[in-house]
Design a protein around this motif. Structure first.
Motif, PDB file in Angstrom:
ATOM      1  N   SER A 157       3.900  -4.511  -6.173  1.00  0.00           N
ATOM      2  CA  SER A 157       2.793  -5.367  -6.587  1.00  0.00           C
ATOM      3  C   SER A 157       2.766  -6.642  -5.737  1.00  0.00           C
ATOM      4  N   GLU A 197       0.808  -1.230   0.000  1.00  0.00           N
ATOM      5  CA  GLU A 197       0.000   0.000   0.000  1.00  0.00           C
ATOM      6  C   GLU A 197       0.837   1.274   0.000  1.00  0.00           C
ATOM      7  N   GLU A 198       1.939   1.262   0.746  1.00  0.00           N
ATOM      8  CA  GLU A 198       2.734   2.487   0.875  1.00  0.00           C
ATOM      9  C   GLU A 198       3.859   2.561  -0.153  1.00  0.00           C
ATOM     10  N   LYS A 214       3.982   0.661  -2.926  1.00  0.00           N
ATOM     11  CA  LYS A 214       3.422   0.335  -4.253  1.00  0.00           C
ATOM     12  C   LYS A 214       4.114  -0.851  -4.921  1.00  0.00           C
TER      13      LYS A 214
END
Length: 796
Positions: free
Chosen positions: A78, A73-74, A76
């Motif tokens: 995958s 989330e932070e 990025k």
């Protein structure tokens, strides 16, 4: 005879996962400590190893899950660029469950979280055929399957490519020979010469195993390493995009790592990335929980990791708290298990408990093993009843050093107290019983390559006449002359031969002499063909059990299942009757366990949304043993099996001389025993609240440190902690359960007093009651009946 239908078809209570699952809201609202957050937010630099030391109850699983979410989330990254590997299915399940609770399911499902064996198996399945067509089919040969395989292929009448074995070879030697050839320790020619085996035969045997994807557990690892090496060292072979895509590799429970698995991590971390950047490795574990040295684990590997990854920078971070252990239990685990054995490092010395209250672990001593069992049974009863049902049977675990102790305790408790025992490690015991033929039948219904071998195993059971093994070996050899293009054509081919008196069977089984056996073969094959059609639209545990029942009924397999196979000709009727009774009791247990394995696997199958059919999924995963909780049973486990688990109440027996812990408790313990110390460390740190440690020696005979850290007084639920609440209040908070009302507490205390104190007033007050005290009431005790009367307190 056992009525199989009665024990197969009913739904079996599979229990709950033994891994404690926090609610989604609870996990999301979890407040992380400074040391945990430092790990969660540590930047994943390329060519760096983040080495995390995490003691027992430190929240390691939650920290790793939150780190994965932070990376996604932070930063990025995958999800499909993250690979998480662990040694056990239990650790994989715990991490998967926690990650799902923290995030949207589509994110967590894209992260590859696997055991090493599962990862290697899927790697071979997905990419192996690009490098070697023999990797197109994979199936596990467990110990019983291997014995059957060896039984057929070490027979001199068996031939491959027209060659027989010629020499003499036992199943054990055969496995060692094939394993040595596969890992390159010896050549086929050298092995054939050493054991005087036909080189062509040995070559054909290995070719057959490879062609049909028949693997032993070590094969998955060695073959995956070969596959990666081929890809890394050849410019003409396709890239394994899955390996190239990974940027982050996370290894959980690293202390259990075998050196044979280290090459897997090295190959993945050195595999060229799609962006030509280096990869990051996060490693987590506790070196003092390394208790699998007999399997190849090494506690030194944790601190020597830099030597094995010379191109990586190593950064160490520690989780400095324990949420499970009280100060009292933490002191026992470090000062008794670790410090005297030279295992207490700076990290463990600095761990702090976040719990505000705790009581000293209880030390109990008994003069005999039976007295110890009686004490434990009594104390379990007292805890449940006097807590007003706040504590349940399933909250309690008894930890032993051997499986032998588990069965001794279980048998004693069930015989003298009618207490049911949930034995961890027992759920796949059926695999080594005659129920194993269910796997052979399912392999036939699944008609993969190599299903003719499973047919041979079944025929070996159906053919009960002398020299059956020789005929089965000849039958297998006859397969070489057949031209069967697809495995699903095999049954039709054999049925056609049996119906028309063809050469395939009649050349080996003379129709006159083997008329009945040939008819049974035919009935079995016809029923299998019927069930293959039935299963096309009905893959679920219940339908599978129905198919197995019909198939076993169509042949003499039901008789084989119902009767012991170790009866000699001159055995007495009384002995045969006793063996048969025991066998059928075990059979019922094994069938129920098999069905339980089916239901657990089916749950995983639905969650995985696999593109395979359920039978195929089950055949690949049946050996995965995840303990489950049964609410009407206490838990029994070896320390090794219980690693990674936690329970409110832990008993560690110690009266059995051969497996005593006394050498760690005495003041004259001058010779350190690191292995035993680590084992006790793991055992004592399984407890969340109450720890009981047993021995044959009175406490005042032991070291001053033992007297300082332990109490020989039974804990009272009314005991107060520094004026801030009773033990019962603490347990209620610790277990997140409703505090029992006064009527429940009163009834529980009354039941206990009437049931025990009335007959044996000394029992509730003394740890050292003699066997005579118990003689008058032991046989009449029905503890399970009492607990069922008290059952409304179980799920408060």
């Amino acid at each position: 005879m056992i009525n199989m239908e009665d024990i197969m078809i009913p739904e079996v209570d599979r229990g709950d996962s033994v891994i404690e699952e926090m609610s989604q809201d609870s996990i999301k609202s979890q407040i992380f400590t400074k040391s945990q957050l430092d790990i969660v937010e540590s930047y994943p630099n390329a060519n760096e190893i983040l080495l995390i030391k995490a003691g027992p109850g430190s929240g390691k699983t939650l920290t790793i899950a939150r780190r994965i979410l932070y990376l996604i989330e932070e930063l990025k990254i995958s999800p499909d660029q993250i690979l998480v590997l662990s040694m056990t299915n239990r650790a994989v399940e715990a991490l998967t469950t926690t990650l799902k609770s923290l995030s949207e399911s589509y994110l967590s499902e894209r992260v590859n979280i696997s055991t090493f064996h599962s990862f290697c198996s899927h790697l071979l399945e997905d990419y192996g055929s690009l490098y070697d067509e023999n990797y197109k089919n994979i199936r596990l040969l467990d110990d019983l399957s291997w014995r059957s395989f060896s039984s057929i292929f070490t027979t001199k009448t068996a031939t491959i490519k027209g060659k027989s074995i010629s020499g003499s070879l036992t199943p054990t030697k055969l496995e060692k020979v094939i394993a040595s050839i596969k890992v390159g320790k010896t050549t086929i020619k050298e092995a054939a010469s050493e054991f005087k085996i036909s080189e062509e035969y040995l070559s054909g045997l290995i070719e057959y195993l490879n062609k049909n994807g028949m693997k032993r557990y070590p094969d998955f690892i060695s073959d995956a390493i070969k596959l990666m090496n081929k890809s890394l060292n050849s410019q003409n072979l396709p890239v394994i995009h899955q390996l190239a895509n990974y940027k982050i590799i996370i290894i959980d429970e690293f202390q259990d790592m075998h050196y044979s698995l280290l090459k897997i991590i090295q190959n993945i971390s050195s595999y060229p990335g799609l962006d030509n950047e280096g990869k990051h490795i996060t490693i987590a574990g506790d070196p003092n929980q390394c208790i699998y040295e007999f399997l190849g684990s090494d506690p030194k590997l944790f601190d020597d990791i830099g030597k094995h990854f010379p191109n990586f920078k190593v950064t160490e971070k520690n989780i400095e708290e324990t949420f499970r252990l009280s100060d009292e239990v933490l002191k026992v685990s470090t000062e008794i298990a670790l410090r005297p054995n030279g295992l207490l490092d700076n990290y463990l010395s600095s761990i702090k408990s976040v719990k505000q209250f705790g009581i000293k672990p209880i030390y109990f001593s008994n003069g005999s093993v039976m007295e110890e069992y009686d004490f434990i049974a009594n104390e379990i009863s007292r805890l449940i009843l006097e807590s007003g049902g706040l504590l349940k049977l399933s909250d309690i675990i008894i930890l032993t050093r051997t499986n032998r102790e588990i069965y001794a305790i279980s048998e004693y408790f069930e015989k003298h107290y009618s207490i049911k025992c949930n034995k961890f490690g027992d759920s796949t015991k059926w695999v080594s019983s005659n129920i194993h033929i269910f796997l052979d039948i399912l392999n036939i219904l699944n008609f993969n390559w190599g299903s003719e071998f499973c047919l041979m195993c079944i025929f070996l059971v159906i053919d009960t006449k002398p020299n059956a093994r020789m005929r089965i070996a000849k039958l297998f050899s006859a397969f070489e002359t057949t031209e069967i293009s697809e495995p699903d054509k095999l049954i039709d081919f054999m049925l056609d031969d049996l119906s028309n008196n063809g050469d395939f069977f009649s050349s080996i089984y003379k129709p006159v002499e083997f008329k009945h056996i040939l008819a049974t073969f035919k009935n079995f094959l016809e029923q299998c063909r019927t069930e293959i059609e039935f299963q096309k639209d009905n893959h679920n545990p219940k339908s599978i059990m129905e198919s197995l029942l019909r198939i076993t009924r169509s042949s003499n397999l039901l008789e084989y299942l119902n009767n012991p196979q170790d009866i000699s000709i001159d055995e007495s009727e009384a002995s045969i009757s006793k063996k048969t009774k025991t066998h059928r009791k075990d059979l019922e247990t094994n069938v129920i366990m098999f069905y339980s394995s089916l239901t657990i696997s089916y749950r995983k199958f639905l969650e995985a949304e696999s593109d395979k059919n359920f039978i195929d999924f089950f055949l690949r995963s049946y050996s995965e043993d995840t303990p489950v909780i049964k609410h009407d049973m206490i838990n029994l486990s070896t320390v090794h099996t219980a690693k990674g688990l936690e329970f409110p109440v832990v008993f560690i027996p110690g009266a059995m001389p051969r497996f005593s812990w006394n050498s760690l408790y005495t003041s004259d313990n001058e010779k350190p025993d690191p292995s035993k110390g680590r084992l006790l460390y793991v055992a004592t740190t399984r407890t969340k609240s109450l720890l009981y440690v047993g021995s044959s020696e009175p406490l005042n005979n032991l070291s001053p440190k033992m007297n300082e850290l332990f109490s020989d007084k039974l804990p009272s639920f009314n005991s107060k902690f520094k004026g801030q609440g009773t033990l019962l209040h603490t347990l209620s908070t610790d277990l997140n359960r409703v505090y029992p009302n006064e009527s429940k507490l009163s009834e529980g205390a009354k039941l206990y007093a009437n049931f025990f104190k009335k007959s044996t007033p000394k029992l509730a007050r003394s740890f050292s009651t003699t066997s005579k005290i118990y003689a008058g009431y032991r046989s009449s005790i029905q503890m399970q009946v009492l607990f069922s009367r008290f059952g409304r307190f179980k799920r408060l």
